[in-house]
Design a protein around this motif. Structure first.
Motif, PDB file in Angstrom:
ATOM      1  N   SER A   5       0.702  -1.201  -0.079  1.00 48.89           N
ATOM      2  CA  SER A   5       0.085   0.068   0.055  1.00 48.89           C
ATOM      3  C   SER A   5       0.765   1.259   0.026  1.00 48.89           C
ATOM      4  CB  SER A   5      -0.927   0.004   1.118  1.00 48.89           C
ATOM      5  OG  SER A   5      -1.884  -0.954   1.136  1.00 48.89           O
ATOM      6  N   ALA A   6       2.075   1.167   0.773  1.00 44.43           N
ATOM      7  CA  ALA A   6       2.862   2.253   0.803  1.00 44.43           C
ATOM      8  C   ALA A   6       3.453   2.398  -0.454  1.00 44.43           C
ATOM      9  CB  ALA A   6       3.704   2.083   1.876  1.00 44.43           C
ATOM     10  N   ALA A   7       4.017   1.544  -1.000  1.00 45.07           N
ATOM     11  CA  ALA A   7       4.494   1.648  -2.118  1.00 45.07           C
ATOM     12  C   ALA A   7       3.795   2.138  -3.586  1.00 45.07           C
ATOM     13  CB  ALA A   7       5.225   0.179  -2.610  1.00 45.07           C
ATOM     14  N   LEU A   8       2.495   1.638  -3.479  1.00 47.11           N
ATOM     15  CA  LEU A   8       1.378   2.262  -4.387  1.00 47.11           C
ATOM     16  C   LEU A   8       1.280   3.767  -4.133  1.00 47.11           C
ATOM     17  CD1 LEU A   8      -0.253   2.112  -6.692  1.00 47.11           C
ATOM     18  CD2 LEU A   8      -2.011   0.793  -5.460  1.00 47.11           C
ATOM     19  N   ALA A   9       0.955   4.138  -2.923  1.00 46.57           N
ATOM     20  CA  ALA A   9       0.698   5.361  -2.754  1.00 46.57           C
ATOM     21  C   ALA A   9       2.009   6.238  -2.983  1.00 46.57           C
ATOM     22  CB  ALA A   9       0.486   5.597  -0.982  1.00 46.57           C
ATOM     23  N   ALA A  10       3.051   5.787  -3.042  1.00 51.26           N
ATOM     24  CA  ALA A  10       4.340   6.674  -3.283  1.00 51.26           C
ATOM     25  C   ALA A  10       4.443   6.742  -4.767  1.00 51.26           C
ATOM     26  CB  ALA A  10       5.483   6.078  -2.552  1.00 51.26           C
ATOM     27  N   ALA A  11       3.987   5.839  -5.527  1.00 49.44           N
ATOM     28  CA  ALA A  11       4.266   5.692  -6.843  1.00 49.44           C
ATOM     29  C   ALA A  11       3.145   6.585  -7.694  1.00 49.44           C
ATOM     30  CB  ALA A  11       3.965   4.379  -7.474  1.00 49.44           C
ATOM     31  N   LEU A  12       1.820   6.718  -7.176  1.00 50.86           N
ATOM     32  CA  LEU A  12       0.794   7.766  -7.829  1.00 50.86           C
ATOM     33  C   LEU A  12       1.355   9.351  -8.100  1.00 50.86           C
ATOM     34  CD1 LEU A  12      -2.190   6.071  -6.216  1.00 50.86           C
ATOM     35  CD2 LEU A  12      -1.545   5.896  -8.564  1.00 50.86           C
ATOM     36  N   PRO A  13       1.855   9.722  -6.810  1.00 50.16           N
ATOM     37  CA  PRO A  13       2.402  11.320  -7.401  1.00 50.16           C
ATOM     38  C   PRO A  13       3.758  11.274  -8.345  1.00 50.16           C
ATOM     39  CG  PRO A  13       2.259  10.885  -4.953  1.00 50.16           C
ATOM     40  CD  PRO A  13       2.143   9.416  -5.465  1.00 50.16           C
ATOM     41  N   ILE A  14       4.180  10.161  -8.299  1.00 47.51           N
ATOM     42  CA  ILE A  14       5.289  10.252  -9.295  1.00 47.51           C
ATOM     43  C   ILE A  14       4.707   9.996 -10.586  1.00 47.51           C
ATOM     44  CG2 ILE A  14       7.410   8.885 -10.163  1.00 47.51           C
ATOM     45  CD1 ILE A  14       7.937   8.192  -7.163  1.00 47.51           C
ATOM     46  N   ALA A  15       3.751   9.094 -10.831  1.00 44.57           N
ATOM     47  CA  ALA A  15       3.022   9.431 -12.054  1.00 44.57           C
ATOM     48  C   ALA A  15       2.342  10.630 -12.392  1.00 44.57           C
ATOM     49  CB  ALA A  15       1.857   8.092 -12.105  1.00 44.57           C
ATOM     50  N   TRP A  16       1.919  11.279 -11.581  1.00 42.09           N
ATOM     51  CA  TRP A  16       1.072  12.580 -11.815  1.00 42.09           C
ATOM     52  C   TRP A  16       2.390  13.489 -12.414  1.00 42.09           C
ATOM     53  CZ3 TRP A  16      -3.469  14.644 -11.984  1.00 42.09           C
ATOM     54  CH2 TRP A  16      -3.683  16.154 -11.940  1.00 42.09           C
ATOM     55  N   ASP A  17       3.631  13.457 -11.591  1.00 41.58           N
ATOM     56  CA  ASP A  17       4.669  14.283 -12.018  1.00 41.58           C
ATOM     57  C   ASP A  17       5.228  13.959 -13.445  1.00 41.58           C
ATOM     58  OD1 ASP A  17       4.523  15.531  -9.719  1.00 41.58           O
ATOM     59  OD2 ASP A  17       6.479  14.521  -8.831  1.00 41.58           O
TER      60      ASP A  17
ATOM     61  N   THR B  15      -8.446 -13.791  -8.093  1.00 49.30           N
ATOM     62  CA  THR B  15      -8.428 -14.708  -6.859  1.00 49.30           C
ATOM     63  C   THR B  15      -7.431 -13.731  -5.818  1.00 49.30           C
ATOM     64  OG1 THR B  15      -6.648 -15.975  -7.707  1.00 49.30           O
ATOM     65  CG2 THR B  15      -8.808 -16.602  -7.942  1.00 49.30           C
ATOM     66  N   ASN B  16      -6.538 -12.918  -6.161  1.00 51.20           N
ATOM     67  CA  ASN B  16      -5.507 -12.140  -5.325  1.00 51.20           C
ATOM     68  C   ASN B  16      -6.328 -11.078  -4.394  1.00 51.20           C
ATOM     69  OD1 ASN B  16      -3.285 -10.930  -4.290  1.00 51.20           O
ATOM     70  ND2 ASN B  16      -2.171 -11.281  -6.080  1.00 51.20           N
ATOM     71  N   ALA B  17      -6.620 -11.630  -3.459  1.00 49.12           N
ATOM     72  CA  ALA B  17      -7.278 -10.603  -2.316  1.00 49.12           C
ATOM     73  C   ALA B  17      -6.391  -9.443  -1.688  1.00 49.12           C
ATOM     74  CB  ALA B  17      -7.677 -11.560  -1.131  1.00 49.12           C
ATOM     75  N   GLY B  18      -5.001 -10.019  -1.624  1.00 48.11           N
ATOM     76  CA  GLY B  18      -4.144  -8.936  -0.981  1.00 48.11           C
ATOM     77  C   GLY B  18      -3.893  -7.677  -2.111  1.00 48.11           C
TER      78      GLY B  18
ATOM     79  N   THR C 102      -4.802  -3.831  -1.414  1.00 49.87           N
ATOM     80  CA  THR C 102      -4.048  -2.776  -1.790  1.00 49.87           C
ATOM     81  C   THR C 102      -4.532  -1.794  -2.777  1.00 49.87           C
ATOM     82  OG1 THR C 102      -2.366  -4.240  -1.310  1.00 49.87           O
ATOM     83  CG2 THR C 102      -1.650  -2.287  -2.567  1.00 49.87           C
ATOM     84  N   ILE C 103      -4.924  -2.169  -3.906  1.00 42.34           N
ATOM     85  CA  ILE C 103      -5.647  -1.309  -4.752  1.00 42.34           C
ATOM     86  C   ILE C 103      -6.808  -0.406  -4.186  1.00 42.34           C
ATOM     87  CG2 ILE C 103      -6.635  -0.916  -6.990  1.00 42.34           C
ATOM     88  CD1 ILE C 103      -5.272  -3.408  -7.749  1.00 42.34           C
ATOM     89  N   GLU C 104      -7.641  -0.904  -3.651  1.00 42.25           N
ATOM     90  CA  GLU C 104      -8.885  -0.333  -3.036  1.00 42.25           C
ATOM     91  C   GLU C 104      -8.495   0.422  -1.837  1.00 42.25           C
ATOM     92  OE1 GLU C 104     -11.493  -3.743  -2.180  1.00 42.25           O
ATOM     93  OE2 GLU C 104     -11.780  -4.193  -4.386  1.00 42.25           O
ATOM     94  N   ARG C 105      -7.555   0.124  -1.099  1.00 41.38           N
ATOM     95  CA  ARG C 105      -6.961   1.154  -0.001  1.00 41.38           C
ATOM     96  C   ARG C 105      -6.462   2.433  -0.472  1.00 41.38           C
ATOM     97  NH1 ARG C 105      -4.407  -2.396   3.838  1.00 41.38           N
ATOM     98  NH2 ARG C 105      -6.289  -2.452   4.820  1.00 41.38           N
TER      99      ARG C 105
END
Length: 77
Positions: free
Chosen positions: A20-32, A45-48, A52-55
């Motif tokens: 979750s932290a890695a994805l959250a950190a990647a989103l502003p970089i994508a924005w930039d 079937t991948n609940a984890g 992560t994506i929904e969080r």
């Protein structure tokens, strides 16, 4: 140009928090980089990965060929 956002976090008790932290950190970089929305997919079937994506604000679109599709806004979170 597609951008692959794929957190590579080893599986252990803190996997979900780390991913979750890695994805959250990647989103502003994508924005930039000028990417306003990102399409993320995961196996049905991948609940984890789903959690992560929904969080991180992923909005479920549909499932295609066993892959759940989510859209995430890359702007300020």
């Amino acid at each position: 140009m597609p951008l692959l956002i794929a957190p590579d976090v080893s599986f252990h008790s803190s996997w979900l928090a780390g991913a979750s932290a890695a994805l959250a950190a990647a989103l502003p970089i994508a924005w930039d980089l000028g990417i306003t929305r990102a399409l993320l997919t995961c196996n049905e079937t991948n609940a984890g990965s789903r959690a992560t994506i929904e969080r991180n604000g992923g909005v479920y679109e549909d499932t295609r060929n066993g892959k759940r599709r989510y859209w995430l806004e890359c702007g300020a979170q």
